[in-house]
Design a protein around this motif. Structure first.
Motif, short mmCIF file in Angstrom:
data_model
loop_
_atom_site.label_atom_id
_atom_site.label_comp_id
_atom_site.label_asym_id
_atom_site.label_seq_id
_atom_site.Cartn_x
_atom_site.Cartn_y
_atom_site.Cartn_z
N TYR A 36 55.72 61.19 -18.69
CA TYR A 36 56.73 60.15 -18.76
C TYR A 36 56.51 59.15 -17.63
CZ TYR A 36 59.38 63.03 -22.04
OH TYR A 36 59.76 63.77 -23.13
N ALA A 37 56.90 57.90 -17.86
CA ALA A 37 56.89 56.88 -16.82
C ALA A 37 58.28 56.30 -16.70
CB ALA A 37 55.89 55.77 -17.16
N GLU A 38 58.69 56.04 -15.47
CA GLU A 38 59.97 55.41 -15.21
C GLU A 38 59.75 53.92 -15.00
OE1 GLU A 38 61.88 57.36 -11.93
OE2 GLU A 38 61.63 59.35 -12.82
N GLN A 43 54.50 60.32 -12.01
CA GLN A 43 54.00 61.37 -11.13
C GLN A 43 52.49 61.49 -11.26
OE1 GLN A 43 55.77 65.12 -10.59
NE2 GLN A 43 57.87 64.36 -10.80
N HIS A 44 51.85 61.71 -10.13
CA HIS A 44 50.40 61.92 -10.12
C HIS A 44 50.14 63.41 -9.97
CE1 HIS A 44 46.31 62.02 -8.21
NE2 HIS A 44 46.11 61.36 -9.35
N TYR A 83 52.19 66.01 -7.92
CA TYR A 83 52.17 66.16 -6.46
C TYR A 83 52.81 64.99 -5.72
CZ TYR A 83 48.50 69.42 -7.89
OH TYR A 83 47.79 70.41 -8.52
N SER A 84 52.81 63.83 -6.35
CA SER A 84 53.36 62.64 -5.68
C SER A 84 53.68 61.60 -6.74
CB SER A 84 52.33 62.06 -4.69
OG SER A 84 51.18 61.61 -5.38
N TRP A 85 54.24 60.48 -6.33
CA TRP A 85 54.57 59.38 -7.23
C TRP A 85 53.56 58.25 -7.06
CZ3 TRP A 85 57.96 59.63 -11.11
CH2 TRP A 85 58.96 60.62 -11.04
N ILE A 102 60.14 56.21 -20.34
CA ILE A 102 59.43 56.22 -21.63
C ILE A 102 58.42 57.37 -21.65
CG2 ILE A 102 59.74 53.76 -22.04
CD1 ILE A 102 56.79 53.38 -21.22
N LYS A 103 58.20 57.89 -22.83
CA LYS A 103 57.20 58.94 -23.04
C LYS A 103 55.88 58.26 -23.39
CE LYS A 103 56.46 63.22 -25.57
NZ LYS A 103 57.03 64.14 -26.59
#
Length: 192
Positions: free
Chosen positions: A180-182, A42-43, A46-48, A163-164
């Protein structure tokens, strides 16, 4: 020793020798661009933001008779990060994020594979990014397998995990929704 006994002994040795051979080795098809490692984060909430790693290499083994013995290892060239924005990619390669000049490679080495019997599995392994190694769990789906038009044999999987960033010493403040990132992996291998 009787002929029957010699035949039984040889048959037993052949069966024992053939056991490990049942696990097939697959090279991940990065050359043909049939494998992907993608991410989204997420940025600011607000968005991905989406991206991928263009260069990586690896292999896996898979045994249809004993899938839980499956293994995979992947090495990622961190300089190949691609978020479709040159300035952002330069920042991601820098010290605030991946510090690619000091840590050019990331690596995943599996530690276990638990096949659920329904085309899904749980893959666990050690992921190393920068100077940190953490055990991660990847939810896996077996996409398919079979002969290809060029005389080879292929097998494919997809997997997802989260992942964190702080676990890998990435502590750049992008807001509370961006900790976190997916990761999404699409892996197609060619049997060797």
């Amino acid at each position: 020793m009787s002929r029957r006994r010699i035949t039984s002994l040889l048959t037993g040795l052949l069966l024992l020798a053939s056991g490990p051979l049942m696990a097939a080795e697959y090279k991940i098809d990065t050359e043909g661009q049939h494998a992907f490692i993608q991410f989204r984060i997420q940025h600011l909430g607000y968005s991905w933001l989406y991206g991928r790693f263009n260069d990586f290499d690896g292999s896996f083994t898979y045994d249809e008779e004993n899938p839980d013995k499956s293994k995979i290892n992947i090495t990622i060239d961190m300089d190949s990060i691609d978020s479709n924005h040159a300035e952002r990619d330069k920042h991601l390669r820098g010290e605030d994020f991946f510090h690619v000049s000091k840590y050019p490679k990331a690596r995943f080495v599996s530690t276990s594979f638990n096949d659920h019997g329904d085309g899904t599995a749980t893959l666990k392994g050690d992921l190393t990014i920068k100077d940190a190694t953490r055990n991660v769990t990847i939810d896996v789906k077996h996409v398919g397998h079979g002969e290809d038009p060029w005389g080879g044999y292929r097998r494919g999987f997809e997997g997802t995990t989260t992942i964190k960033l702080k676990d890998f010493n990435i502590d750049y403040d992008l807001g509370p929704a961006s900790t976190y990132a997916e990761l999404e992996l699409s892996i197609e291998g060619i049997r060797q």
